[in-house]
Design a protein around this motif. Structure first.
Motif, PDB file in Angstrom:
ATOM      1  N   THR A   1      48.286  -0.224  72.671  1.00 38.69           N
ATOM      2  CA  THR A   1      47.678   0.592  73.724  1.00 38.69           C
ATOM      3  C   THR A   1      47.835   2.081  73.424  1.00 38.69           C
ATOM      4  N   LEU A   2      48.994   2.462  72.917  1.00 46.79           N
ATOM      5  CA  LEU A   2      49.195   3.865  72.536  1.00 46.79           C
ATOM      6  C   LEU A   2      48.210   4.282  71.449  1.00 46.79           C
ATOM      7  N   ASN A   3      47.992   3.398  70.482  1.00 51.79           N
ATOM      8  CA  ASN A   3      47.041   3.708  69.415  1.00 51.79           C
ATOM      9  C   ASN A   3      45.639   3.888  69.981  1.00 51.79           C
ATOM     10  N   ARG A   4      45.269   3.053  70.944  1.00 50.98           N
ATOM     11  CA  ARG A   4      43.955   3.171  71.564  1.00 50.98           C
ATOM     12  C   ARG A   4      43.844   4.471  72.366  1.00 50.98           C
ATOM     13  N   LEU A   5      44.927   4.831  73.054  1.00 56.56           N
ATOM     14  CA  LEU A   5      44.918   6.080  73.815  1.00 56.56           C
ATOM     15  C   LEU A   5      44.819   7.298  72.892  1.00 56.56           C
ATOM     16  N   VAL A   6      45.488   7.232  71.750  1.00 54.06           N
ATOM     17  CA  VAL A   6      45.413   8.326  70.788  1.00 54.06           C
ATOM     18  C   VAL A   6      43.982   8.507  70.310  1.00 54.06           C
ATOM     19  N   ARG A   7      43.323   7.412  69.973  1.00 51.95           N
ATOM     20  CA  ARG A   7      41.936   7.482  69.516  1.00 51.95           C
ATOM     21  C   ARG A   7      41.018   7.992  70.628  1.00 51.95           C
ATOM     22  N   ALA A   8      41.247   7.527  71.859  1.00 46.91           N
ATOM     23  CA  ALA A   8      40.404   7.955  72.976  1.00 46.91           C
ATOM     24  C   ALA A   8      40.564   9.445  73.242  1.00 46.91           C
ATOM     25  N   ARG A   9      41.795   9.950  73.176  1.00 50.63           N
ATOM     26  CA  ARG A   9      41.989  11.372  73.462  1.00 50.63           C
ATOM     27  C   ARG A   9      41.442  12.252  72.341  1.00 50.63           C
ATOM     28  N   ALA A  10      41.612  11.811  71.097  1.00 50.38           N
ATOM     29  CA  ALA A  10      41.036  12.579  69.991  1.00 50.38           C
ATOM     30  C   ALA A  10      39.516  12.610  70.092  1.00 50.38           C
ATOM     31  N   ALA A  11      38.921  11.471  70.453  1.00 56.41           N
ATOM     32  CA  ALA A  11      37.464  11.425  70.623  1.00 56.41           C
ATOM     33  C   ALA A  11      37.027  12.297  71.793  1.00 56.41           C
ATOM     34  N   ALA A  12      37.788  12.264  72.889  1.00 60.45           N
ATOM     35  CA  ALA A  12      37.444  13.105  74.043  1.00 60.45           C
ATOM     36  C   ALA A  12      37.513  14.582  73.682  1.00 60.45           C
ATOM     37  N   ASN A  13      38.443  14.944  72.837  1.00 62.06           N
ATOM     38  CA  ASN A  13      38.542  16.335  72.396  1.00 62.06           C
ATOM     39  C   ASN A  13      37.303  16.744  71.609  1.00 62.06           C
ATOM     40  N   ARG A  14      36.783  15.840  70.770  1.00 59.15           N
ATOM     41  CA  ARG A  14      35.573  16.128  69.998  1.00 59.15           C
ATOM     42  C   ARG A  14      34.354  16.247  70.903  1.00 59.15           C
ATOM     43  N   ILE A  15      34.290  15.422  71.938  1.00 59.63           N
ATOM     44  CA  ILE A  15      33.138  15.454  72.838  1.00 59.63           C
ATOM     45  C   ILE A  15      33.232  16.637  73.796  1.00 59.63           C
TER      46      ILE A  15
ATOM     47  N   THR B   1      42.443  12.891  64.668  1.00 58.57           N
ATOM     48  CA  THR B   1      41.597  14.077  64.838  1.00 58.57           C
ATOM     49  C   THR B   1      41.017  14.531  63.507  1.00 58.57           C
ATOM     50  N   GLY B   2      41.840  14.575  62.479  1.00 66.90           N
ATOM     51  CA  GLY B   2      41.352  14.954  61.156  1.00 66.90           C
ATOM     52  C   GLY B   2      40.332  13.980  60.618  1.00 66.90           C
ATOM     53  N   TYR B   3      40.558  12.696  60.830  1.00 55.57           N
ATOM     54  CA  TYR B   3      39.620  11.671  60.341  1.00 55.57           C
ATOM     55  C   TYR B   3      38.257  11.837  61.006  1.00 55.57           C
ATOM     56  N   GLN B   4      38.241  12.026  62.310  1.00 54.53           N
ATOM     57  CA  GLN B   4      36.972  12.171  63.016  1.00 54.53           C
ATOM     58  C   GLN B   4      36.251  13.450  62.613  1.00 54.53           C
ATOM     59  N   ARG B   5      36.992  14.530  62.380  1.00 58.51           N
ATOM     60  CA  ARG B   5      36.374  15.786  61.967  1.00 58.51           C
ATOM     61  C   ARG B   5      35.713  15.654  60.594  1.00 58.51           C
ATOM     62  N   VAL B   6      36.410  15.086  59.651  1.00 59.03           N
ATOM     63  CA  VAL B   6      35.850  14.942  58.299  1.00 59.03           C
ATOM     64  C   VAL B   6      34.680  13.971  58.303  1.00 59.03           C
ATOM     65  N   LEU B   7      34.790  12.904  59.082  1.00 54.25           N
ATOM     66  CA  LEU B   7      33.690  11.946  59.170  1.00 54.25           C
ATOM     67  C   LEU B   7      32.433  12.616  59.714  1.00 54.25           C
ATOM     68  N   GLY B   8      32.587  13.492  60.708  1.00 53.75           N
ATOM     69  CA  GLY B   8      31.441  14.221  61.239  1.00 53.75           C
ATOM     70  C   GLY B   8      30.823  15.140  60.198  1.00 53.75           C
ATOM     71  N   ALA B   9      31.657  15.784  59.377  1.00 53.21           N
ATOM     72  CA  ALA B   9      31.136  16.658  58.328  1.00 53.21           C
ATOM     73  C   ALA B   9      30.339  15.871  57.297  1.00 53.21           C
ATOM     74  N   ILE B  10      30.826  14.711  56.910  1.00 53.50           N
ATOM     75  CA  ILE B  10      30.106  13.873  55.952  1.00 53.50           C
ATOM     76  C   ILE B  10      28.780  13.407  56.539  1.00 53.50           C
TER      77      ILE B  10
END
Length: 575
Positions: A293-307, A184-193
């Motif tokens: 699979t857990l890692n993929r689910l973590v990324r998918a849920r963090a991305a879904a939260n951003r969207i 979640t933090g990585y995606q947030r900072v990437l969006g700011a950049i």
């Protein structure tokens, strides 16, 4: 049952959006998991048959199961790819349509680069949700099935494997919790950049003129250390979880083999059952697929939260009423608008623009002129009061009626479309918005509004005329403004010009003003301007001061007030 959160609802919808491909993936994955669980048992039976010296079909069964595994792997990859692509496309379309349906204030809360990141990067991750969920469920079947199979072979073996899996489950739960925060933090900072980068690219000329390239580069990349920290944390967590799994897995296998060896010497197991037990132990302890699979689910849920965040904003609601009878009378009753910080931008605006009249809106910078123009054209709704066109509130008009009735042009227009013709014809009815392939350079409607906006001669000099691609059209600021004016001219009732002639010379502005006043039935005009000459040609002037209408009247009468004259004086107050 608690109400599911936005990201959870979005993920469930993404899973459904995979459609038939997700169903196919589920079927194929289940068949593959069943074959994987059946293979150790068939090998055990084959070993016992070989030790006993009897002929059997079990070796052939084992070969058939291997063939099924290969086939399901191939079909699973195909179904996963197509399902994820379909879900991602639908998610991007849903987000884009929602953003366009929101008012402009909502969209402006997010930097454009950040929205692009959500639309491109995070939508891709979230689109993998269906695949991740199917693979996650199926990845649990081998460990669970192995526990059941070992329990049927020898209950002590099942208990041994179950105890080791419980330890691994605790380790993986810690990984999911920590990795979610890192992603979640990585995606947030990437969006700011991304947002800062897009801002810098848009102001490239200003940056070059000010010779601040190095400073701007440092500003854009100032969050890079934080991004690196989140990235390293994510990889570190994944590596740590993988290492723990890799360490516990062999120990678990060794424990099952030791118990199985003892059971063999005690006569509780046959050699074939021991072989099957060893295979089930390897199958149950090999949780690498579960971790991935857990890692993929973590990324998918963090991305879904951003969207889900921009999707949570309400969209504008439209009515279904057509344009009422009338000539374009615009009325504002008690209109109030608040900024993003909650402070009032417009307060208690009561304004009447008679049908066919020209109203100039003037005032110092920041008093709310553009906000008033946006509310008049329903780019966003007021927080208080209402806006009426010929007696009908704007929110009761259908989108088609609003589009036909009101046209808007801006000081820095964004030209939308592939060609110049597309940019001008954007506001025209669909049947006249663009020429078919091989047709004349412009439809009659586009040519008429281009001439009225004094831009037809400019377009004629372009390499391919009206079919020139916008990216290949060398347009000045004034020429772009004229294209924006041409796009707004088809409006039937109300024409809103938000400083839309600021880059034009006086002669061109005069010709356009005549076209606006005299063309298409003398529409009502609302003109935001900083020029005294433009205000002088208007029928009425609305003088905004402090978010309120200080006075309404002809320019020559208001000109007697020194404060009014100071609005048009650079730097100051005449008193």
């Amino acid at each position: 049952m608690p109400t599911p959160t936005g990201p959870d609802r979005l993920l469930r919808r993404v899973v459904r959006d995979g459609g038939g491909w997700t169903v196919l993936l589920t079927m194929v994955a289940l068949i593959g998991a069943a074959a994987e669980l059946a293979l150790p048992a068939s090998l055990g039976f084959a070993v016992d048959a070989a030790v006993g010296g009897t002929a059997s079909w079990w070796p052939a069964v084992a070969c058939a199961l291997v063939a099924i595994l290969l086939t399901t792997d191939i079909l699973g990859d195909v179904a996963a790819g197509y399902g994820a692509a379909r879900a991602t496309a639908l998610l991007r379309r849903r987000l884009l349509r929602h953003l366009f349906a929101c008012d402009v204030r909502t969209v402006r809360r997010y930097p454009v680069g950040d929205l692009v990141g959500r639309l491109v990067g995070q939508a891709t991750d979230a689109g993998q949700a269906g695949t991740a969920v199917v693979f996650g469920v199926v990845a649990l079947l081998p460990p669970v099935g192995s526990v059941v199979a070992l329990t049927l072979i020898e209950p002590l073996l099942g208990l041994t494997l179950l105890g080791g899996l419980a330890v691994l489950a605790v380790l993986m739960r810690a990984f999911v919790t920590d990795a979610s925060a890192a992603v979640t933090g990585y995606q947030r900072v990437l969006g700011a950049i991304a947002g800062r980068l897009l801002e810098a690219l848009g102001g490239a000329r200003t940056i070059a003129a000010a010779a601040t390239v190095d400073q701007e580069r440092d500003r854009v990349l100032s969050a890079l250390p934080e991004l690196r920290g989140y990235g390293l944390l994510g990889w570190r967590l994944l590596a740590r979880a993988s290492a723990r799994t890799a360490a516990v897995g062999p120990l678990l296998q060794a424990a099952v083999v030791a118990v199985g060896g003892y059971a063999l010497t005690a006569g509780w197991l046959t050699p074939g059952q021991l072989v099957a037990a060893m295979q089930y132990a390897a199958l149950g302890a090999g949780l690498g697929a579960v971790l991935a699979t857990l890692n993929r689910l973590v990324r998918a849920r963090a991305a879904a939260n951003r969207i889900a965040e921009p999707l949570a904003h309400p969209t504008r609601r439209y009515g279904d009423e057509p344009l009422p009878s009338g000539q374009g009378e615009l009325r504002m009753r008690g209109v109030g608008v608040h900024g993003a910080d909650g402070r009032p931008v417009l307060r208690d605006i009561d304004l009447l623009v008679p049908a066919g009249a020209t109203l100039a809106v003037v005032g110092r910078s920041g008093v709310g002129k553009s906000t008033l123009a946006a509310v008049a054209g329903r780019l966003h709704d007021p927080d208080a009061g209402e806006v009426l066109l010929d007696g009908v509130p704007l929110h009761r008009l259908s989108p088609q009626a609003l589009r036909r009735g009101i046209g808007q042009a801006f000081d820095r227009p964004v030209l939308v479309g592939e060609t110049v013709h597309d940019a001008i014809g954007l506001a025209l009815p669909d049947e006249s918005a663009g020429p078919p392939a091989g047709a004349a350079p412009a439809t009659a409607e586009v040519l008429a509004v281009a001439r009225a906006a004094q831009v037809a001669d400019v377009v004629a000099r372009l390499p391919d005329g009206f079919r020139t691609r916008l990216t290949d059209a060398p347009l000045s600021g004034g020429e772009a403004q004229r294209l924006g004016l041409a796009r707004a001219f088809p409006a039937q009732r109300l024409l809103i010009l938000d400083d839309a002639t600021s880059s034009l010379d006086t002669a061109t502005e005069h010709r356009i003003s005549r076209a606006v006043t005299e063309g298409v039935g003398g529409r009502t005009r609302l003109v935001v301007t900083h020029r005294a000459a433009t205000a002088a040609t208007a029928d009425l002037v609305a003088w905004l001061d402090g978010g309120r209408v200080r006075a309404v009247g002809p320019h020559r009468r208001l000109w007697a007030d020194p404060d009014y004259r100071a609005v048009f004086t650079p730097g100051g107050d005449l008193r």
